[in-house]
Each structure stands twice: as structure tokens, then as C-alpha cells.
Design an enzyme around this catalytic site. Structure first.
Site: not given
Length: 586
Positions: A44, A127, A163
């Protein structure tokens, strides 16, 4: 079934070093290509480092990140690596920062991933789940994505996620099942906490079952201010089989051949998916052909003892704080006690003895055994050892000021702090402070004295764990045929600040084996007084300890940063007002 050779690059980026991080990606992509990889993934925000915090609000930084991504794609092709698809995390934006006057609803900074191929950007993903707890403030910085990006790679449909998408049910992983993908790539900047690796594998297994697909999880390593990232990258099948797992706290290239189901033919336009997500599809025209020879197997790493895990985290956090901030060396006071001994051993492990200066700062109250223990530790570790007696300076103060009691004790600590800071200014060392979490919790320290310093390696380590770490480190040295670094006397003697005749910590505090469980419940577990008493702690001791913790907040607010190893470290994890009249007894 098709087989893809995956390469998960568990690397150590530096926040803000766009050129250096791009170079890291190029170097490790070359290693992956040499290993015959057909699909490569990096952590990330590897291109910017993570977390970038308020750099997100600088439009110049966002623009630099986007430009660096485009340049990286071109450079990979120029390196002869253009045919290899490479997934990297970076900072993107499709609108002004959310804190600006011209902010637009649903647009702003994005925690993003991009798949690079043939000199260009084939696909991007934003994300979806943004963590906003503990050390995370992503709702402050980013706008969530509402699309699942699916890329067809060599006949396999691959979903891209980042994540926190893994840590919550629904959303991208439920959408991935509906989209019929065979593989989910999950790129991470997941900070270390003790025993988090025990939670991570069951979590990945749950998401793999939810997605009905294999998950390739890649996490960064390295220290970033208070945070340390331990890696622990892995590949897990839809039925929960652990195919490969990387070691913790080291850079590592995990390469593994994974059998995956072929992409299904679309029966029509994609329907809206979980959490209202939509599918965005792309394709990589070609990937490197399968490598000849035996199949690649990444292997699995057995877990280590808690003490070994914490020691590695503290060493890595200290090393990266010193090196990434370009300090040539460190200096600390060596009292002969357990805390300074553990910090000195950590510093030597992190930096080598030539970059560690230990200073004995004896006063008239310093015992002979403490001075001997400090010298013995220096001898065992090989660090640069010096002796600077403080009594003449203390006497000069006392000749000009009328002080007594605790004021004289604090004066001694502050003189020591002045000496250490003077050596720092004169010689360029970073001063390490050595107060453990138990002392910080109850305010058992002298502000601008023993608390002075630029970094505290044991800030998040309870006193009882300090002793366990010392015993483990000595045992590990013996196991390897080396000299144990910490004198046994430092481990075995009753702890004392030695600021007055015969002083012991137990004169002021409950015994640490009584104190620490109360602190762990109150600080880490957010238990109130009633909950602590119900857990079996003495009510009078609980009341005493809670008063000390509550009134010491102003000291903690001024303490040096230090590596986080617990679920709730002082600082970004635990944020309480200094001016606060609430007390647990009402």
C-alpha cells in the site's frame, strides 16, 4: 487450471522519498522477473511511503505522486520489464482536498493502487474501506472508492484491493465473489502489534472464503515514526489452505506458483455489487510465459516467541527512525538498571556498537554495583562508554538555590538530561530516552530530566515485559554462542532511580507485577474502576494507580515518540484531554 507465478515484494519504503521508492520498485521488479514472475505486487502506497498524514493536503505532493507513477511505468518498460504486470500503491486525487473551500462531494484524495504494464497504467483502484480508529485517520484524508477493479491477467480475473478492505466483511471481497474472480490481490500498510500475526491468517482465510478466491496478501516492512510494519505476506486459497508465508521484519520476495480458475465468460453487463459497488474491468494483453524448471514454492515461516517478535519490532523501529532521519549515532544514559540496559542492547543490535554512545552519569547516590553494571554492559556490547559525574554540577545548583526533597531528586535527573543533550548538540547523536510504558503511565519520571530525548525505543513496553525481553535476549545470545549483553545483576536487582539514599521504585509504586495488570486493563483495555475491581484488583490500589495515570497526561503529551507494539500505545492510539476533571471514582 491456469497457473500464475506470483511475486509479493515485501519492501521497506520511506515516506516522501518518491524517487527512492520508485527505485525500490524497479529493483525488486527486476528480482521478481529474474525469478520468472508473471504478476508482481507491492505494498500500500509504496510509492509515497505510508502513512503520509497531512502531506495528503499538499497538492504539490499529490501531483508529484501521480507524476512519479507515470514515470515509474515508463522506467519499468525502459528497464525491459514492461511485459510484467506490476501492482503498486500510490497517492491519487480526483478532486481538491476535502478540507479545502473548493472541495467536491465524493471527490478528493485517494488511497490508490495501479497496475502498470507496457509503460502505462492499465487499471487503478481506490481503497473502499477507510479505517478511522487507533492510529488511522483515513476518513480525514481520503475519499472512499465505490468500484471494484477486476483485471484479466493471462486468462484469470484478478480483483485489486487495499489493506482495510480485508479487515471488514462485505464491500470489495463480497463484490469479488459476485464478480467471479479467481484471485484477489490485497496490498497493505498494516502496522505491527504483538500477536497480530495470529489474527491475520484467520482473517485472510475468512475473506478468501467470502470472496471464493485465492488471496495474495502483501505487507510492507520498516519503521515510520511510531509505527513499525512487519511484513508477514501470505497466499491463502479459497478453502483456507496457506500456500506460502513470508518472514517478519525483513525485506523478502515471496514467489509462488498458484493454480487459479480460468476467467468465466461474461453473460452480460455487471450488476450492482455488495455495498453498492460497481465493477470496472480491464485486461493485460500478455504476460511473460511460464518459467521452465520446477514450480516456485514460497515456503512458510514458523511463528516465533512473543519476546523474539517484540525484540525484532523494536530493533527495526529504532534502526529505521535513526537511519531514515539520517542521524549518525545515538547516545543514552547508562544507569546500570534494567531499562537503560535493554535500550542499549536494542541500540547495539539495531545500529552496531560503533554508533552507540553510553554515558554513566553517577551522583553521590549512585551505588557501586550500578556503576559496575553500566561498565559491564558496555564491555559486553562494545559500545562507546563514557563516565560524566554529575555531583559537581548538582552542588553548584544547590549552592545557588535552596532546594530539598523531590526537587533535589529532579535536579539530578535534569542535570543528566542537560549533559546528554549537550553531547547530542556537540557530536550529532540522537538522544534515546529509556522510560518504559509503566513509568510513562503513572508519571514516574522527571520532565526534562530522564524523559529527555528524541526517541524512546521502549515507550510501549510494560516493565514486566522489559524483564522478559532482557532474559530472552541473554538466552538467545547464549544459544548462539555469544556473550549475553545484559548483566545478570541489572536483571535481578530491585529497580531504583537512585536519586536519594536507599530509594526503590516500590517506595512510590505498587510492585510491577501488581501495577502492570491494572495499567494494561485501564490503558490498553479501557476498563473503568468497577471493571478493574471486578477483575480482582484491590480497590485502594486501583484508586491510587488511576489517580497517577490521570494526572500524568501532561507529561505523556511531551514525551518522545517510540515504537508501537501494543494495541494501544500512548500518543496516536490513546488521545485524552490534558485538562480533564473526569475521574473513575466519579
Amino acid at each position: 487450471m491456469p497457473t500464475l507465478r506470483l511475486a509479493l515484494c515485501q519492501v521497506n519504503p520511506t515516506v516522501g522519498d518518491l524517487a527512492g521508492n520508485a527505485g525500490l520498485v524497479r529493483d525488486w521488479t527486476r528480482r521478481a522477473a529474474d525469478a520468472g514472475a508473471q504478476l508482481v505486487a507491492f505494498p500500500e502506497m509504496v510509492l509515497t511511503g505510508y502513512p503520509v498524514e497531512d502531506l495528503v493536503f499538499r497538492r504539490s505532493f499529490v501531483a508529484a505522486s501521480k507524476a512519479a507513477l507515470e514515470r515509474l511505468a515508463t522506467d519499468l518498460a525502459a528497464d525491459g520489464l514492461g511485459e510484467l504486470p506490476v501492482l503498486v500503491g500510490y497517492l491519487d486525487a480526483d478532486g481538491p482536498p476535502q478540507v479545502s473551500g473548493d472541495a467536491e462531494p465524493g471527490r478528493g484524495a485517494r488511497n490508490a493502487a495501479a497496475l502498470l504494464h507496457r509503460g502505462g497504467i492499465v487499471a487503478t483502484y481506490f481503497k473502499h474501506h477507510l479505517p478511522n480508529y487507533g492510529v488511522f485517520d483515513e476518513d480525514r484524508y481520503f475519499v472512499p472508492g465505490d468500484a471494484l477493479t477486476v483485471v484479466r491477467v493471462d486468462g484469470v480475473d484478478v480483483a485489486l484491493t487495499v489493506c482495510e478492505d480485508l479487515w471488514q466483511a462485505g464491500g470489495p471481497f463480497a463484490a469479488a465473489r459476485q464478480a467471479g474472480v479467481g484471485l484477489v490481490l490485497n496490498i497493505n500498510g498494516s502496522p505491527y502489534e504483538l500477536n497480530k500475526d495470529d489474527i491475520r491468517l484467520p482473517l485472510v482465510r475468512r475473506r478468501a472464503a467470502e470472496a471464493g478466491a485465492t488471496i495474495a496478501y502483501v505487507n510492507m516492512i520498516g519503521g515510520q515514526d511510531e509505527l513499525v510494519f512487519e511484513g508477514d505476506s501470505m497466499i491463502v486459497t479459497a478453502d483456507g489452505e496457506l500456500l506460502a508465508r513470508a518472514p517478519q521484519f525483513v525485506e523478502h520476495l515471496l514467489v509462488h506458483d498458484v493454480e487459479l480458475p480460468p476467467a468465466r465468460e461474461s453473460a452480460g453487463p455487471d450488476q450492482p455489487l455488495a455495498d453498492g459497488m460497481r465493477v470496472v474491468r480491464a485486461a493485460v494483453d500478455a504476460v511473460p510465459p511460464p518459467a521452465g524448471g520446477p514450480a516456485a514454492a514460497g515456503g512458510t515461516i514458523a511463528p516465533v516467541a512473543d519476546e523474539a517478535e517484540v525484540w525484532q519490532a523494536l530493533v527495526l523501529g529504532l534502526r529505521d527512525y535513526v537511519n531514515k532521519n539520517r542521524f549518525p549515532s545515538v547516545v543514552l544514559g547508562l544507569s546500570g538498571g534494567i531499562d537503560s540496559a535493554v535500550v542499549a542492547a536494542l541500540a547495539v543490535d539495531a545500529l552496531g556498537p560503533d554508533r552507540v554512545v553510553g554515558v554513566s552519569l553517577p551522583s553521590q547516590h549512585s551505588s557501586e554495583h550500578s556503576k559496575e553494571d553500566a561498565a559491564e554492559l558496555a564491555k559486553r556490547t562494545g559500545l562507546d562508554y563514557r563516565v560524566e559525574p554529575i555531583q559537581p554540577m548538582v552542588d553548584t545548583f544547590l549552592a545557588n538555590m535552596s532546594l530539598s526533597g523531590v526537587s533535589v531528586e529532579n535536579l539530578q535527573a535534569r542535570v543528566r538530561g542537560v549533559i546528554l543533550m549537550a553531547l547530542s548538540n556537540q557530536e550529532g547523536h540522537l538522544v534515546l530516552t529509556t522510560g518504559n510504558k509503566s513509568e510513562l503511565a503513572v508519571g514516574y519520571s522527571t520532565l526534562y530530566g530522564d524523559s529527555v530525548g528524541g526517541f524512546n525505543p521502549v515507550k510501549d513496553v510494560w516493565k514486566t515485559l522489559i524483564w522478559r525481553l532482557a532474559k530472552w535476549r541473554n538466552a538467545e545470545a547464549s544459544r548462539r554462542g555469544e556473550t549475553p549483553p545484559i548483566p545478570e545483576n541489572s536483571i535481578g536487582k530491585p529497580p531504583s532511580a537512585e536519586l536519594s539514599p536507599g530509594q526503590l521504585d516500590s517506595d512510590t509504586l505498587p510492585d510491577y507485577d501488581v501495577l502492570d495488570p491494572i495499567l494494561i486493563g485501564y490503558v490498553d483495555g479501557d476498563l473503568g474502576r468497577d471493571g478493574l475491581v471486578e477483575s480482582g484488583h484491590d480497590p485502594a490500589v486501583v484508586d491510587r494507580v488511576l489517580r497517577m495515570v490521570d494526572t500524568a497526561e501532561y507529561k505523556r503529551r511531551q514525551s518522545a515518540p517510540g515504537t508501537k507494539i501494543s494495541m494501544k500505545a500512548f500518543g496516536r492510539d490513546r488521545r485524552l484531554p490534558i485538562t480533564n476533571r473526569w475521574r473513575e471514582d466519579g
